[in-house]
Every structure is written in structure tokens, then in C-alpha cells.
Write a protein that holds these residues in place. Sequence first.
Motif, PDB file in Angstrom:
ATOM      1  N   MET A  68       0.874  -1.200   0.048  1.00 22.29           N
ATOM      2  CA  MET A  68      -0.104  -0.043   0.036  1.00 22.29           C
ATOM      3  C   MET A  68       0.881   1.406   0.071  1.00 22.29           C
ATOM      4  N   TRP A  69       1.795   1.338   0.897  1.00 18.47           N
ATOM      5  CA  TRP A  69       2.648   2.458   0.942  1.00 18.47           C
ATOM      6  C   TRP A  69       3.607   2.660  -0.243  1.00 18.47           C
ATOM      7  N   ALA A  70       3.959   1.674  -1.089  1.00 24.05           N
ATOM      8  CA  ALA A  70       4.910   1.649  -2.299  1.00 24.05           C
ATOM      9  C   ALA A  70       3.853   2.243  -3.326  1.00 24.05           C
ATOM     10  N   LEU A  71       2.785   1.792  -3.542  1.00 27.84           N
ATOM     11  CA  LEU A  71       1.758   2.147  -4.421  1.00 27.84           C
ATOM     12  C   LEU A  71       1.338   3.763  -4.209  1.00 27.84           C
ATOM     13  N   PHE A  72       0.851   4.146  -3.146  1.00 27.40           N
ATOM     14  CA  PHE A  72       0.579   5.360  -2.842  1.00 27.40           C
ATOM     15  C   PHE A  72       1.357   6.448  -2.044  1.00 27.40           C
ATOM     16  N   GLY A  73       2.312   6.089  -1.324  1.00 29.88           N
ATOM     17  CA  GLY A  73       2.818   7.036  -0.489  1.00 29.88           C
ATOM     18  C   GLY A  73       4.348   7.179  -0.269  1.00 29.88           C
ATOM     19  N   ALA A  74       5.139   6.126  -0.661  1.00 28.79           N
ATOM     20  CA  ALA A  74       6.494   6.105  -0.723  1.00 28.79           C
ATOM     21  C   ALA A  74       7.352   7.150  -1.174  1.00 28.79           C
ATOM     22  N   GLY A  75       8.174   7.772  -0.183  1.00 32.08           N
ATOM     23  CA  GLY A  75       8.975   8.804  -0.742  1.00 32.08           C
ATOM     24  C   GLY A  75       8.539   9.956  -1.461  1.00 32.08           C
ATOM     25  N   SER A  76       9.111  10.172  -2.666  1.00 32.26           N
ATOM     26  CA  SER A  76       8.869  11.174  -3.772  1.00 32.26           C
ATOM     27  C   SER A  76       8.492  10.541  -5.049  1.00 32.26           C
ATOM     28  N   SER A  77       8.365   9.139  -4.743  1.00 29.54           N
ATOM     29  CA  SER A  77       8.388   8.458  -6.112  1.00 29.54           C
ATOM     30  C   SER A  77       7.260   7.215  -6.064  1.00 29.54           C
ATOM     31  N   PRO A  78       6.036   7.341  -5.322  1.00 29.53           N
ATOM     32  CA  PRO A  78       5.218   6.292  -5.320  1.00 29.53           C
ATOM     33  C   PRO A  78       4.367   6.246  -6.751  1.00 29.53           C
ATOM     34  N   ARG A  79       3.833   4.912  -6.942  1.00 29.55           N
ATOM     35  CA  ARG A  79       3.394   4.568  -8.340  1.00 29.55           C
ATOM     36  C   ARG A  79       2.103   5.576  -8.624  1.00 29.55           C
ATOM     37  N   PHE A  80       1.366   5.750  -7.516  1.00 27.55           N
ATOM     38  CA  PHE A  80       0.368   6.601  -7.799  1.00 27.55           C
ATOM     39  C   PHE A  80       0.167   7.581  -6.499  1.00 27.55           C
ATOM     40  N   PRO A  81       0.806   8.663  -7.025  1.00 26.54           N
ATOM     41  CA  PRO A  81       1.101   9.834  -5.870  1.00 26.54           C
ATOM     42  C   PRO A  81      -0.459  10.295  -5.512  1.00 26.54           C
ATOM     43  N   LEU A  82      -0.474  10.658  -4.231  1.00 26.85           N
ATOM     44  CA  LEU A  82      -1.752  11.439  -3.643  1.00 26.85           C
ATOM     45  C   LEU A  82      -1.546  12.563  -3.171  1.00 26.85           C
ATOM     46  N   ARG A  83      -2.393  13.505  -3.191  1.00 24.32           N
ATOM     47  CA  ARG A  83      -2.015  14.695  -2.850  1.00 24.32           C
ATOM     48  C   ARG A  83      -3.357  15.045  -1.938  1.00 24.32           C
ATOM     49  N   GLY A  84      -3.239  16.303  -1.128  1.00 26.70           N
ATOM     50  CA  GLY A  84      -4.321  16.967  -0.613  1.00 26.70           C
ATOM     51  C   GLY A  84      -4.931  15.859   0.540  1.00 26.70           C
ATOM     52  N   THR A  85      -6.330  15.954   0.388  1.00 34.94           N
ATOM     53  CA  THR A  85      -7.147  15.015   1.228  1.00 34.94           C
ATOM     54  C   THR A  85      -6.896  13.594   1.153  1.00 34.94           C
ATOM     55  N   TRP A  86      -6.519  13.435   0.026  1.00 36.79           N
ATOM     56  CA  TRP A  86      -6.187  11.697  -0.417  1.00 36.79           C
ATOM     57  C   TRP A  86      -5.061  11.164   0.305  1.00 36.79           C
ATOM     58  N   ARG A  87      -3.980  12.318   0.550  1.00 32.53           N
ATOM     59  CA  ARG A  87      -2.703  12.049   1.032  1.00 32.53           C
ATOM     60  C   ARG A  87      -3.214  11.874   2.535  1.00 32.53           C
ATOM     61  N   LEU A  88      -3.945  12.863   3.105  1.00 32.36           N
ATOM     62  CA  LEU A  88      -4.304  12.912   4.431  1.00 32.36           C
ATOM     63  C   LEU A  88      -5.077  11.442   4.892  1.00 32.36           C
ATOM     64  N   ALA A  89      -5.781  11.006   3.965  1.00 38.37           N
ATOM     65  CA  ALA A  89      -6.503   9.764   4.207  1.00 38.37           C
ATOM     66  C   ALA A  89      -5.589   8.649   4.138  1.00 38.37           C
ATOM     67  N   LEU A  90      -4.708   8.509   3.143  1.00 38.96           N
ATOM     68  CA  LEU A  90      -3.763   7.637   3.309  1.00 38.96           C
ATOM     69  C   LEU A  90      -2.802   7.270   4.610  1.00 38.96           C
ATOM     70  N   GLU A  91      -2.329   8.812   5.119  1.00 43.06           N
ATOM     71  CA  GLU A  91      -1.640   8.645   5.936  1.00 43.06           C
ATOM     72  C   GLU A  91      -2.391   8.188   7.555  1.00 43.06           C
ATOM     73  N   LEU A  92      -3.456   8.530   7.403  1.00 40.34           N
ATOM     74  CA  LEU A  92      -4.649   8.284   8.630  1.00 40.34           C
ATOM     75  C   LEU A  92      -4.741   6.771   8.546  1.00 40.34           C
ATOM     76  N   ILE A  93      -4.822   6.073   7.240  1.00 41.72           N
ATOM     77  CA  ILE A  93      -5.007   4.739   7.263  1.00 41.72           C
ATOM     78  C   ILE A  93      -3.661   3.989   7.666  1.00 41.72           C
ATOM     79  N   TRP A  94      -2.356   4.405   7.264  1.00 37.10           N
ATOM     80  CA  TRP A  94      -1.199   3.787   7.494  1.00 37.10           C
ATOM     81  C   TRP A  94      -0.881   4.036   8.783  1.00 37.10           C
ATOM     82  N   PHE A  95      -0.652   5.095   9.229  1.00 38.58           N
ATOM     83  CA  PHE A  95      -0.155   5.344  10.624  1.00 38.58           C
ATOM     84  C   PHE A  95      -1.420   5.218  11.576  1.00 38.58           C
TER      85      PHE A  95
END
Length: 127
Positions: A51-78
Motif C-alpha cells: 500500500m505504501w509503495a503504491l500510494f505514499g513512498a517517498g517522492s516516487s510512489p506509483r500513484f501519488p496522492l495529494r491533499g485530502t487523499w494523502r491525508l486519508a492514506l496517512e491516517l489509514i497507514w499510521f
Amino acid sequence: MQSLKGANLFVTFLLELGVIAAVAVWGFTLEASLLVRVVAGLATPALFVIMWALFGAGSSPRFPLRGTWRLALELIWFGGGALAWSTATTPLVGLIFFALWAINALLRLRLQGSLLLDDDSQAPGPV
């Protein structure tokens, strides 16, 4: 300011490792058969890493998320990591883990203007 940004990014990395450790510990400490514990202890971290590699990893995720979607990812992950620590150890450990992430996220917003780990879109281009 750059040293604070670098230190905060290092803390982000440690928190990411903490999530992987948390879900592994959770899986291996389930009250279930040995087979279920081994599968959960190995599969859950693998799913979190994917999940992290696809959507959140560093500066080069496969499907980068921004804004509210990034916050949702981090809330789910962390949040998932905090919940795993709470379940596998004590609720206080999970609460401390989640609080550390929240402080880290606020610092990333303040220092970088984004939750992205290396948001180069804010940086000026070459002259």
C-alpha cells in the motif's frame, strides 16, 4: 531550517518502520494457531508495504496522492500502525505512536507546505 526538515524526514522514516513493525508484532501475537500467527505476521506487513509503495513512498510512489487523499492514506497507514501497537501491547503505546505521527505531519505541513515527503513541486525550477 533545513536541518529541522531533514530531522523530521528521518523521524517520518522511523515512523514508517514503526508501522511495519507494529503490524508484524500484531500478527505474531494474535491469539490464534501458530499457522494463523505466522501468516498474519508476514502477510500484514507485506500488505502495508505494498500500500505504501503504491500510494505514499517517498517522492516516487506509483500513484501519488495529494491533499485530502494523502491525508486519508496517512491516517489509514499510521492509524493502522497505532491500532496495531495498541492491540499488540497497550493502548498507551498506540496513542503515543499516533501522537508522534500527528506532530510529524504538522511539522511536514509547516516546513514543506505538504504532507508529501519530498514535495519538489514547491521548489523553484532552474533559472
